[in-house]
Design an enzyme around this catalytic site. Structure first.
Site, PDB file in Angstrom:
ATOM      1  N   HIS A 185      -5.712  32.717  -0.956  1.00 13.89           N
ATOM      2  CA  HIS A 185      -5.525  33.077  -2.366  1.00 13.89           C
ATOM      3  C   HIS A 185      -5.745  31.847  -3.255  1.00 13.89           C
ATOM      4  CE1 HIS A 185      -2.454  36.255  -0.843  1.00 13.89           C
ATOM      5  NE2 HIS A 185      -3.541  36.906  -1.215  1.00 13.89           N
TER       6      HIS A 185
ATOM      7  N   LYS B 136       1.891  48.987  -0.235  1.00 13.18           N
ATOM      8  CA  LYS B 136       2.570  47.917   0.511  1.00 13.18           C
ATOM      9  C   LYS B 136       4.026  47.767   0.114  1.00 13.18           C
ATOM     10  CE  LYS B 136      -1.600  45.039   0.930  1.00 13.18           C
ATOM     11  NZ  LYS B 136      -2.238  43.798   0.445  1.00 13.18           N
TER      12      LYS B 136
ATOM     13  N   SER C 273      -1.676  37.601   3.945  1.00 13.93           N
ATOM     14  CA  SER C 273      -0.212  37.501   3.812  1.00 13.93           C
ATOM     15  C   SER C 273       0.479  38.186   4.993  1.00 13.93           C
ATOM     16  CB  SER C 273       0.245  38.157   2.515  1.00 13.93           C
ATOM     17  OG  SER C 273      -0.338  37.537   1.409  1.00 13.93           O
TER      18      SER C 273
ATOM     19  N   ARG D  60     -13.107  38.594   1.862  1.00 14.63           N
ATOM     20  CA  ARG D  60     -13.052  37.867   3.134  1.00 14.63           C
ATOM     21  C   ARG D  60     -14.108  38.361   4.107  1.00 14.63           C
ATOM     22  NH1 ARG D  60      -6.772  38.836   3.851  1.00 14.63           N
ATOM     23  NH2 ARG D  60      -7.624  40.834   3.250  1.00 14.63           N
TER      24      ARG D  60
HETATM   25  O1  PNS Z   1      -3.398  41.768  -2.754  1.00 13.98           O
HETATM   26  P1  PNS Z   1      -3.711  43.236  -2.794  1.00 13.98           P
HETATM   27  O2  PNS Z   1      -2.538  44.032  -2.265  1.00 13.98           O
HETATM   28  O3  PNS Z   1      -4.999  43.597  -2.141  1.00 13.98           O
HETATM   29  O4  PNS Z   1      -3.867  43.605  -4.363  1.00 13.98           O
HETATM   30  C1  PNS Z   1      -4.089  44.930  -4.776  1.00 13.98           C
HETATM   31  C2  PNS Z   1      -3.750  45.037  -6.272  1.00 13.98           C
HETATM   32  C3  PNS Z   1      -2.276  44.660  -6.505  1.00 13.98           C
HETATM   33  C4  PNS Z   1      -4.632  44.091  -7.070  1.00 13.98           C
HETATM   34  C5  PNS Z   1      -3.999  46.510  -6.714  1.00 13.98           C
HETATM   35  O5  PNS Z   1      -3.195  47.364  -5.971  1.00 13.98           O
HETATM   36  C6  PNS Z   1      -3.738  46.719  -8.213  1.00 13.98           C
HETATM   37  O6  PNS Z   1      -4.579  46.393  -9.026  1.00 13.98           O
HETATM   38  N1  PNS Z   1      -2.534  47.241  -8.558  1.00 13.98           N
HETATM   39  C7  PNS Z   1      -2.143  47.478  -9.943  1.00 13.98           C
HETATM   40  C8  PNS Z   1      -2.068  48.986 -10.243  1.00 13.98           C
HETATM   41  C9  PNS Z   1      -3.465  49.538 -10.484  1.00 13.98           C
HETATM   42  O7  PNS Z   1      -4.135  49.197 -11.444  1.00 13.98           O
HETATM   43  N2  PNS Z   1      -3.902  50.393  -9.540  1.00 13.98           N
HETATM   44  C10 PNS Z   1      -5.224  50.970  -9.558  1.00 13.98           C
HETATM   45  C11 PNS Z   1      -6.219  50.008  -8.918  1.00 13.98           C
HETATM   46  S1  PNS Z   1      -7.859  50.575  -9.102  1.00 13.98           S
END
Ligand code: PNS
Length: 163
Positions: A17, A41, A128, A90
């Site tokens: 990250h 998650k 993570s 990744r």
């Molecule tokens: O580190 P991650 O878990 O891959 O991140 C995913 C994250 C938190 C960026 C994604 O779930 C997100 O943007 N969540 C905010 C809510 C939202 O906008 N959801 C629709 C995504 S298209």
């Protein structure tokens, strides 16, 4: 002023990250690292704890700030006037999910572009979940996370194992 958001769960932040955040900070005038909710998650650290770890490991980057939000990323980006959402890729396995999110975010907020940075080869496999698993089973997490937060992760994992 070009503003980028680096969103993620950051549970906890890893060297992978941090590599993406550093590179975003060299490409954009301002970078907001956003602890956002991933409904898929369940977290180990609270959102506040994740923000605290992120603030400590990005303290040397003057154009980086850390924030959290429980709503849609596309709405947050609109409120902040962000130009880009920056994410690290990744491997091919990340691609489908990231592509889906990028297209959804574009539909919800056409003003924000999603930019993918290819992860540095050293961190390709770091996640993570892997860090938490290695810590839980007593392995050495020093290759995967900044040295300054190793103690926090071990303490948290110990406490969780006791419950
Ligand atoms: O580190 P991650 O878990 O891959 O991140 C995913 C994250 C938190 C960026 C994604 O779930 C997100 O943007 N969540 C905010 C809510 C939202 O906008 N959801 C629709 C995504 S298209």
């Amino acid at each position: 002023m070009k503003i980028a958001i680096c969103p993620g769960s950051f549970d906890p932040v890893t060297n992978g990250h941090l590599d993406v955040v550093r590179r975003a900070a060299s490409l954009f005038d301002r970078v907001i690292v956003l602890v956002a909710v991933n409904s898929e998650k369940k977290g180990l650290f609270t959102v506040e704890e994740r923000c605290d770890l992120l603030r400590r490991v990005t303290a040397d980057l003057p154009n980086v700030t850390v924030d959290s939000d429980g709503g849609l990323l596309a709405d947050y980006a609109r409120r902040k006037g962000a130009d880009a959402i920056v994410k690290g890729l990744r491997a091919m396995s990340d691609f489908e999910y990231e592509f889906q999110m990028a297209l959804t975010n574009r539909k919800l907020n056409p003003a924000v572009e999603t930019v993918f940075l290819t992860t540095t080869a050293d961190y390709m496999y770091v996640s993570s979940s892997l860090v938490k698993e290695v810590a839980r089973l007593g392995g050495d997490i020093s290759p995967f996370v900044p040295a300054s937060i190793i103690g926090d992760i071990l303490k948290k994992v110990e406490r969780t194992n006791e419950v």
